[in-house]
Scaffold this motif. Sequence first.
Motif, PDB file in Angstrom:
ATOM      1  N   VAL A  69       0.833  -1.203   0.000  1.00 33.87           N
ATOM      2  CA  VAL A  69       0.000   0.000   0.000  1.00 33.87           C
ATOM      3  C   VAL A  69       0.867   1.251   0.000  1.00 33.87           C
ATOM      4  O   VAL A  69       0.544   2.248  -0.655  1.00 33.87           O
ATOM      5  N   VAL A  70       1.995   1.201   0.716  1.00 34.95           N
ATOM      6  CA  VAL A  70       2.899   2.362   0.766  1.00 34.95           C
ATOM      7  C   VAL A  70       3.445   2.678  -0.620  1.00 34.95           C
ATOM      8  O   VAL A  70       3.474   3.842  -1.043  1.00 34.95           O
ATOM      9  N   ALA A  71       3.867   1.630  -1.349  1.00 30.79           N
ATOM     10  CA  ALA A  71       4.390   1.853  -2.699  1.00 30.79           C
ATOM     11  C   ALA A  71       3.314   2.427  -3.609  1.00 30.79           C
ATOM     12  O   ALA A  71       3.581   3.327  -4.417  1.00 30.79           O
ATOM     13  N   GLY A  72       2.084   1.924  -3.490  1.00 31.22           N
ATOM     14  CA  GLY A  72       0.989   2.457  -4.289  1.00 31.22           C
ATOM     15  C   GLY A  72       0.717   3.917  -3.975  1.00 31.22           C
ATOM     16  O   GLY A  72       0.493   4.736  -4.880  1.00 31.22           O
ATOM     17  N   ALA A  73       0.738   4.266  -2.693  1.00 35.34           N
ATOM     18  CA  ALA A  73       0.504   5.658  -2.295  1.00 35.34           C
ATOM     19  C   ALA A  73       1.612   6.575  -2.804  1.00 35.34           C
ATOM     20  O   ALA A  73       1.352   7.696  -3.255  1.00 35.34           O
ATOM     21  N   LEU A  74       2.857   6.105  -2.731  1.00 35.02           N
ATOM     22  CA  LEU A  74       3.973   6.903  -3.243  1.00 35.02           C
ATOM     23  C   LEU A  74       3.858   7.118  -4.752  1.00 35.02           C
ATOM     24  O   LEU A  74       4.157   8.206  -5.267  1.00 35.02           O
ATOM     25  N   ALA A  75       3.401   6.067  -5.467  1.00 29.47           N
ATOM     26  CA  ALA A  75       3.223   6.205  -6.915  1.00 29.47           C
ATOM     27  C   ALA A  75       2.126   7.213  -7.230  1.00 29.47           C
ATOM     28  O   ALA A  75       2.241   7.997  -8.181  1.00 29.47           O
ATOM     29  N   MET A 125       1.197  -3.222  -8.900  1.00 27.45           N
ATOM     30  CA  MET A 125       0.370  -2.014  -8.859  1.00 27.45           C
ATOM     31  C   MET A 125       0.990  -0.829  -9.595  1.00 27.45           C
ATOM     32  O   MET A 125       0.273  -0.013 -10.170  1.00 27.45           O
ATOM     33  N   THR A 126       2.323  -0.721  -9.622  1.00 30.64           N
ATOM     34  CA  THR A 126       2.928   0.434 -10.288  1.00 30.64           C
ATOM     35  C   THR A 126       2.835   0.313 -11.806  1.00 30.64           C
ATOM     36  O   THR A 126       2.572   1.296 -12.504  1.00 30.64           O
ATOM     37  N   PHE A 341     -13.111   2.231  -9.835  1.00 32.16           N
ATOM     38  CA  PHE A 341     -12.703   3.277  -8.893  1.00 32.16           C
ATOM     39  C   PHE A 341     -11.906   4.414  -9.519  1.00 32.16           C
ATOM     40  O   PHE A 341     -11.606   5.396  -8.845  1.00 32.16           O
ATOM     41  N   GLY A 342     -11.522   4.306 -10.803  1.00 31.87           N
ATOM     42  CA  GLY A 342     -10.826   5.396 -11.467  1.00 31.87           C
ATOM     43  C   GLY A 342      -9.362   5.487 -11.088  1.00 31.87           C
ATOM     44  O   GLY A 342      -8.805   4.622 -10.422  1.00 31.87           O
ATOM     45  N   ARG A 343      -8.725   6.569 -11.505  1.00 34.10           N
ATOM     46  CA  ARG A 343      -7.272   6.690 -11.411  1.00 34.10           C
ATOM     47  C   ARG A 343      -6.762   7.488 -10.228  1.00 34.10           C
ATOM     48  O   ARG A 343      -5.597   7.389  -9.873  1.00 34.10           O
ATOM     49  N   ARG A 344      -7.604   8.290  -9.605  1.00 37.75           N
ATOM     50  CA  ARG A 344      -7.096   9.266  -8.640  1.00 37.75           C
ATOM     51  C   ARG A 344      -6.258   8.611  -7.538  1.00 37.75           C
ATOM     52  O   ARG A 344      -5.136   9.025  -7.261  1.00 37.75           O
ATOM     53  N   ASP A 345      -6.794   7.606  -6.880  1.00 40.75           N
ATOM     54  CA  ASP A 345      -6.076   6.882  -5.821  1.00 40.75           C
ATOM     55  C   ASP A 345      -5.869   5.419  -6.209  1.00 40.75           C
ATOM     56  O   ASP A 345      -5.864   4.534  -5.355  1.00 40.75           O
ATOM     57  N   TYR A 346      -5.667   5.189  -7.502  1.00 37.95           N
ATOM     58  CA  TYR A 346      -5.544   3.808  -7.987  1.00 37.95           C
ATOM     59  C   TYR A 346      -4.433   3.049  -7.276  1.00 37.95           C
ATOM     60  O   TYR A 346      -4.609   1.887  -6.892  1.00 37.95           O
ATOM     61  N   GLY A 347      -3.278   3.684  -7.093  1.00 39.61           N
ATOM     62  CA  GLY A 347      -2.140   2.992  -6.489  1.00 39.61           C
ATOM     63  C   GLY A 347      -2.459   2.468  -5.104  1.00 39.61           C
ATOM     64  O   GLY A 347      -2.151   1.323  -4.763  1.00 39.61           O
ATOM     65  N   LYS A 348      -3.109   3.300  -4.279  1.00 42.06           N
ATOM     66  CA  LYS A 348      -3.452   2.869  -2.925  1.00 42.06           C
ATOM     67  C   LYS A 348      -4.542   1.800  -2.932  1.00 42.06           C
ATOM     68  O   LYS A 348      -4.478   0.819  -2.181  1.00 42.06           O
ATOM     69  N   ILE A 349      -5.554   1.988  -3.774  1.00 41.22           N
ATOM     70  CA  ILE A 349      -6.663   1.026  -3.812  1.00 41.22           C
ATOM     71  C   ILE A 349      -6.177  -0.328  -4.309  1.00 41.22           C
ATOM     72  O   ILE A 349      -6.426  -1.366  -3.681  1.00 41.22           O
ATOM     73  N   TYR A 350      -5.434  -0.323  -5.421  1.00 39.18           N
ATOM     74  CA  TYR A 350      -4.940  -1.592  -5.936  1.00 39.18           C
ATOM     75  C   TYR A 350      -3.857  -2.164  -5.024  1.00 39.18           C
ATOM     76  O   TYR A 350      -3.731  -3.384  -4.880  1.00 39.18           O
ATOM     77  N   GLY A 351      -3.077  -1.280  -4.383  1.00 38.07           N
ATOM     78  CA  GLY A 351      -2.062  -1.748  -3.450  1.00 38.07           C
ATOM     79  C   GLY A 351      -2.682  -2.532  -2.305  1.00 38.07           C
ATOM     80  O   GLY A 351      -2.151  -3.571  -1.889  1.00 38.07           O
ATOM     81  N   LEU A 352      -3.820  -2.060  -1.771  1.00 38.69           N
ATOM     82  CA  LEU A 352      -4.497  -2.793  -0.697  1.00 38.69           C
ATOM     83  C   LEU A 352      -5.066  -4.098  -1.217  1.00 38.69           C
ATOM     84  O   LEU A 352      -4.957  -5.144  -0.557  1.00 38.69           O
ATOM     85  N   LEU A 353      -5.674  -4.069  -2.407  1.00 35.61           N
ATOM     86  CA  LEU A 353      -6.207  -5.299  -2.994  1.00 35.61           C
ATOM     87  C   LEU A 353      -5.081  -6.310  -3.227  1.00 35.61           C
ATOM     88  O   LEU A 353      -5.219  -7.504  -2.916  1.00 35.61           O
TER      89      LEU A 353
END
Length: 407
Positions: A69-75, A125-126, A341-353
């Motif tokens: 999730v951290v990597a997704g949020a950073l991306a 996710m990235t 869910f779209g692109r805005r927070d995709y990294g965090k959402i997919y990172g958690l999934l």
Amino acid sequence: MSEARAAEFRRAWPVVVASAFGAGVGAVPIAFYSFGALIAPLQAAFGWSRTEITAAPLFLTIGGLVAGVVAGALADRYGGRRVVLWSQALLVVSFAAFAAMPPSLPVFYAGYAMLAILGAGTMTMTWSRAITGWFVAGRGLALGLSLVGTGLIGALLPAYVNALVARGGWQAAYLGLAALPLVLGLPLTFLFFRDPPAVGEAADAPPDTLAGSHRFADALRTRCFWQMSIAFFVAALAIASVIVHAVPLLTGRGISASTAAWLAGLIGIAVTAGRLVSGYLLDRLRAPNVAAAMLGLPAFACILLLHSGDNLWLCALAIVLVGLAGGAEHDIAAYFCAGFFGRRDYGKIYGLLYTLYGIGSGIGPLIAGRMVGTGDDYGVALYAGAGLFALAAVLIVTLVPPPRPGA
């Protein structure tokens, strides 16, 4: 190919190429697919038991849970390209450091955890974040192509590691693994990998990604996210269980170890095919139906394994069906995340999934191992696997897209 799909591929094909190689030499594929070939050399070098050595992938999973999730949020915040380049560089150092490893199990386990933590930016996710930003009409196929490297490189890694061990021992093997992201990952990422236009920039961004994106917290409040997460979690439980236990399952029926290894090697090919087939179909058919079929067919494979005995053709068919699901699962998850869910927070959402079905992949083989009866009887485990695949298919086909924010 429609004009819209063709235009997307003309514009962003370098991103697909960089993603295919980058994902293939990412932290998890290299560590996972090379591990089997390293067990015997590590046993010989350090005297560790097979059980002690094979606990390392669990630490790889734990590291991924911490960092995904951290990597997704950073991306999402700084861009995927920057995160990937740093992670690839750190991954080179992490693999190379194993060559100087002392005879300490805690250090060995910590090393595998650090592979996932420092190399988290090379996880799915990235790459999928960039692909879903550049592609809409051809999103499914682009996702499939962008991840084929994991299956192809995974199929070649055991032979590569065996050759390195024969020439220079286990130390040479880890240095050779470090060379993969250095030679195949970093240069292509630097030259060809680009982040898509930011949400809200109309320049050449695909039209359906400019509005209606969910915030991370909003996505977590939807039934759709959790139903989808449970579906991929239970599918990952079953997929990882069959893949990890394929060789002992087959040898327990009297199939030779070499033949069982060859049959298990079909998984890498099937994973690649699964990504391409699912990607092609997702662009052309109703996505939940495609996903339900790809995740539901392995239920038949589990039943087939129950009754196939030592018939090589039936065993091969069953293993291929499970491999197809293993390849399709990542594509389907990325496709649904972007579409719902779209692109805005995709990294965090997919990172958690990704984290949630990473847990399934990590604990599935352990649970299956507990279910194995005397005499390598996998009957209960296979029945359980069939049920899990069927449950995943039902959960996916009954998904209801969440309402768009502000709708």
